[in-house]
Design a protein around this motif. Structure first.
Motif, short mmCIF file in Angstrom:
data_model
loop_
_atom_site.label_atom_id
_atom_site.label_comp_id
_atom_site.label_asym_id
_atom_site.label_seq_id
_atom_site.Cartn_x
_atom_site.Cartn_y
_atom_site.Cartn_z
N ILE A 1 0.83 -1.20 0.00
CA ILE A 1 0.00 0.00 0.00
C ILE A 1 0.87 1.26 0.00
O ILE A 1 0.62 2.22 -0.74
CB ILE A 1 -0.94 -0.01 1.21
CG1 ILE A 1 -1.95 -1.15 1.10
CG2 ILE A 1 -1.66 1.32 1.35
CD1 ILE A 1 -2.89 -1.04 -0.07
N ALA A 2 1.89 1.26 0.84
CA ALA A 2 2.75 2.43 0.94
C ALA A 2 3.46 2.73 -0.37
O ALA A 2 3.61 3.90 -0.76
CB ALA A 2 3.77 2.23 2.06
N GLN A 3 3.86 1.70 -1.09
CA GLN A 3 4.60 1.88 -2.34
C GLN A 3 3.70 2.34 -3.48
O GLN A 3 4.13 3.14 -4.32
CB GLN A 3 5.29 0.57 -2.73
CG GLN A 3 6.46 0.19 -1.86
CD GLN A 3 7.67 1.09 -2.10
OE1 GLN A 3 7.97 1.48 -3.22
NE2 GLN A 3 8.38 1.41 -1.03
N CYS A 4 2.47 1.86 -3.51
CA CYS A 4 1.61 2.07 -4.69
C CYS A 4 0.58 3.17 -4.51
O CYS A 4 -0.02 3.61 -5.51
CB CYS A 4 0.89 0.77 -5.05
SG CYS A 4 1.99 -0.59 -5.45
N CYS A 5 0.31 3.62 -3.31
CA CYS A 5 -0.83 4.53 -3.07
C CYS A 5 -0.37 5.82 -2.39
O CYS A 5 -0.62 6.03 -1.20
CB CYS A 5 -1.89 3.83 -2.23
SG CYS A 5 -2.42 2.24 -2.88
N PRO A 6 0.27 6.71 -3.13
CA PRO A 6 0.75 7.95 -2.51
C PRO A 6 -0.36 8.90 -2.10
O PRO A 6 -0.14 9.80 -1.30
CB PRO A 6 1.62 8.58 -3.61
CG PRO A 6 1.06 8.04 -4.88
CD PRO A 6 0.60 6.65 -4.56
N GLU A 7 -1.59 8.71 -2.66
CA GLU A 7 -2.71 9.59 -2.34
C GLU A 7 -3.58 9.04 -1.21
O GLU A 7 -4.68 9.54 -0.98
CB GLU A 7 -3.58 9.80 -3.58
CG GLU A 7 -2.86 10.50 -4.72
CD GLU A 7 -2.40 11.90 -4.32
OE1 GLU A 7 -3.15 12.59 -3.60
OE2 GLU A 7 -1.30 12.30 -4.72
N LEU A 8 -3.10 8.02 -0.52
CA LEU A 8 -3.88 7.42 0.56
C LEU A 8 -4.18 8.44 1.65
O LEU A 8 -3.29 9.14 2.12
CB LEU A 8 -3.12 6.24 1.15
CG LEU A 8 -3.89 5.35 2.13
CD1 LEU A 8 -4.98 4.59 1.40
CD2 LEU A 8 -2.95 4.37 2.83
N ARG A 9 -5.46 8.50 2.05
CA ARG A 9 -5.88 9.44 3.07
C ARG A 9 -6.42 8.75 4.33
O ARG A 9 -6.42 9.33 5.40
CB ARG A 9 -6.96 10.39 2.53
CG ARG A 9 -6.46 11.28 1.41
CD ARG A 9 -7.53 12.21 0.91
NE ARG A 9 -7.04 13.06 -0.15
CZ ARG A 9 -6.39 14.21 0.03
NH1 ARG A 9 -6.19 14.65 1.27
NH2 ARG A 9 -5.96 14.93 -0.99
N ARG A 10 -6.87 7.52 4.17
CA ARG A 10 -7.47 6.81 5.31
C ARG A 10 -7.02 5.36 5.31
O ARG A 10 -7.14 4.66 4.30
CB ARG A 10 -8.99 6.89 5.24
CG ARG A 10 -9.70 6.14 6.35
CD ARG A 10 -11.18 6.47 6.36
NE ARG A 10 -11.89 5.78 7.42
CZ ARG A 10 -13.12 6.06 7.81
NH1 ARG A 10 -13.77 7.04 7.21
NH2 ARG A 10 -13.71 5.40 8.78
N LEU A 11 -6.52 4.89 6.44
CA LEU A 11 -6.08 3.51 6.59
C LEU A 11 -6.60 2.96 7.91
O LEU A 11 -6.34 3.52 8.97
CB LEU A 11 -4.55 3.42 6.54
CG LEU A 11 -3.95 2.03 6.79
CD1 LEU A 11 -4.37 1.06 5.69
CD2 LEU A 11 -2.43 2.10 6.88
N GLU A 12 -7.34 1.84 7.83
CA GLU A 12 -7.85 1.17 9.02
C GLU A 12 -7.37 -0.28 9.01
O GLU A 12 -7.73 -1.04 8.12
CB GLU A 12 -9.38 1.23 9.07
CG GLU A 12 -9.94 2.64 9.18
CD GLU A 12 -11.45 2.65 9.33
OE1 GLU A 12 -12.01 1.58 9.65
OE2 GLU A 12 -12.06 3.71 9.12
#
Length: 469
Positions: free
Chosen positions: A185-196
């Motif tokens: 997730i960290a490598q592929c999703c630079p626009e991530l705003r919410r992680l549960e």
């Protein structure tokens, strides 16, 4: 779509665990199978109708299979058209594309993958980028690491190695999630705003470090139940907690670390120093925290609106004195079962946090009528109060509460031995907007309960009196 559904003869030479009569003509590296994100025992689809069979028949483990869009015409020499006459187009296929996309937007991740296998049109619609702003995976048997790898690979087809549309990842109770999955997730999703990742106890500080370092827009992080997580920072070593970081800070505003049992004051110090924008912080059952940790928190995180330190048994009146420094910014506070809290701590909070709306002090047996009185006179906009299991609170405290907090909507008095029906009647006569009242295990009469019901018609009363219906 109905004409495109057909059956193919089994192909020889393939392992039996990978052969699926409904899918043989469409196995490529493009569309994740629903079996990838559903436990093999759950019902799914087969030929668009029954259960998915793309899981291993030998070990029972979910197998990561992917599929291409169904063919537009029948080209296999052994394919036979259905003998029944051609039916008219299904009603759902008459809907325009934007309506179909809106319908698909209500489906969870596994169902969306199933829809992509129905026909070519559904395949194209199901992979509309607007539908993939959120990935939601749940279940103890799911191979989450593999699922995340396959899904992000498919979502990165248009923008190689980067998934720009994905903003939310919810992986709850997936015990097979490891640091490898979070690294994907960290490598592929630079626009991530919410992680549960609540309840995923196999992840560590290293995985959290990767996420907060590579996803600069992350605002909502839930690591509740992740007992190995003890620190959240932009430095790999927790001891380097006050470095300048060249002006960089973690943008997290919402952080839930409930049940992170090994979190200590030094870890909270590091979190506060790196997450200065925090507005919502939940530290329930972080049993090693003390008043010293709260002092660090208030120094760096001056914008906190909601704070929970429930069941932190070492938090005392000195800790509440530090919390009171948040002043009017604090709206929500939970100190349930903090046995060292007394009227002194409540006076600090009431004096400086005048805009407090919610207070949970259940189980704080040192609170008396004096503390409730001071709270009622200074926090007049209080809407929710829980003082259950406070045996020293009596009708005197309730009377003062009723005469000052007219906006009270929720009140819990569970197991308050000194409460009687007279106190409840005073509350009901002044707090007309009361919506929830908990008087379980309290010695109150049926007449008092009926009085509350007459004056607060929308109030739901939780009680243990068998004579009152």
């Amino acid at each position: 779509c109905e004409a495109e559904r057909c059956s193919l003869p089994p192909l020889s030479g393939l392992p039996s665990s990978l052969v699926n009569d409904s899918d043989l003509s469409m196995r490529t590296l493009s569309t994740p199978s629903p079996a990838l994100i559903c436990p093999p025992t759950l019902p799914g689809f087969q030929n668009g109708r029954g259960s998915s069979t793309s899981s291993s028949s030998v070990t029972g483990e979910t197998v990561a299979m992917v599929h291409s869009p169904p063919p537009t015409r029948l080209t296999h020499p052994l394919i036979r058209l259905a003998s029944r006459p051609q039916k008219e187009q299904a009603s759902i296929d008459r809907l325009p594309d934007h309506c179909m996309v809106h319908i698909f937007s209500f489906l969870p991740t596994n169902q969306l993958c199933r829809c992509a296998r129905v026909c070519r049109r559904w395949y194209n619609l199901a992979w509309d980028p607007r539908l993939w702003r959120t990935i939601r995976l749940m279940g103890e048997t799911i191979n989450v690491d593999r699922a995340l790898k396959v899904l992000t690979r498919r979502l990165c087809q248009d923008t190689p190695n980067v998934c720009l549309m994905l903003e939310t990842v919810i992986v709850s109770g997936c015990r097979r999630l490891t640091d490898r999955g979070l690294y994907t997730i960290a490598q592929c999703c630079p626009e991530l705003r919410r992680l549960e990742v609540s309840g995923c106890y196999n992840i560590s500080n290293e995985a959290v470090f990767d996420v907060v370092s590579l996803c600069p827009n992350l605002e909502h992080l839930d690591v509740s139940g992740c007992s190995k997580v003890t620190c959240i920072s932009l430095t790999r070593e927790a001891s380097i907690k006050l470095s300048p970081l060249h002006g960089k800070q973690i943008s997290i505003r919402y952080l839930d670390m409930t049940d992170c049992f090994v979190l200590e004051d030094e870890g909270l110090h590091t979190i506060a120093a790196h997450c200065t924008q925090l507005t919502h912080l939940y530290l329930r059952r972080c049993v090693r925290l003390t008043d010293e940790g709260l002092r660090y928190l208030v120094i760096y995180c001056t914008s906190i609106k909601e704070l929970s330190v429930s069941d932190c048994r070492f938090v005392s009146d000195f800790g509440l004195r530090e919390i009171a420094k948040l002043e009017s910014r604090l709206r929500y506070l939970s100190i349930a079962h903090c046995g060292r809290v007394t009227d002194v701590g409540i006076r600090y909070v009431a004096k400086y946090c005048s805009k407090l709306r919610y207070l949970n002090a259940r189980g704080c047996e040192g609170i008396t009528d004096h503390g409730v009185e001071y709270l009622a006179k200074n926090c007049t906009k209080l809407k929710s109060l829980d003082i259950g299991k406070c045996p020293l609170v009596s009708d005197t405290g309730l009377e003062c509460l009723a005469l000052n907090c007219f906006n009270l909507k929720r009140l819990s008095l569970k197991s308050c031995e000194s409460i009687t029906g007279q106190g409840l009647q005073i509350v009901a006569a002044n707090c007309f907007d009361l919506q929830m009242l908990n008087v379980q295990d309290c010695e109150v009469s049926v007449e008092a309960l009926r009085f509350v019901k007459r004056h607060c018609k929308r109030c739901v009363i939780e009680h243990t009196n068998p004579a009152f219906f």
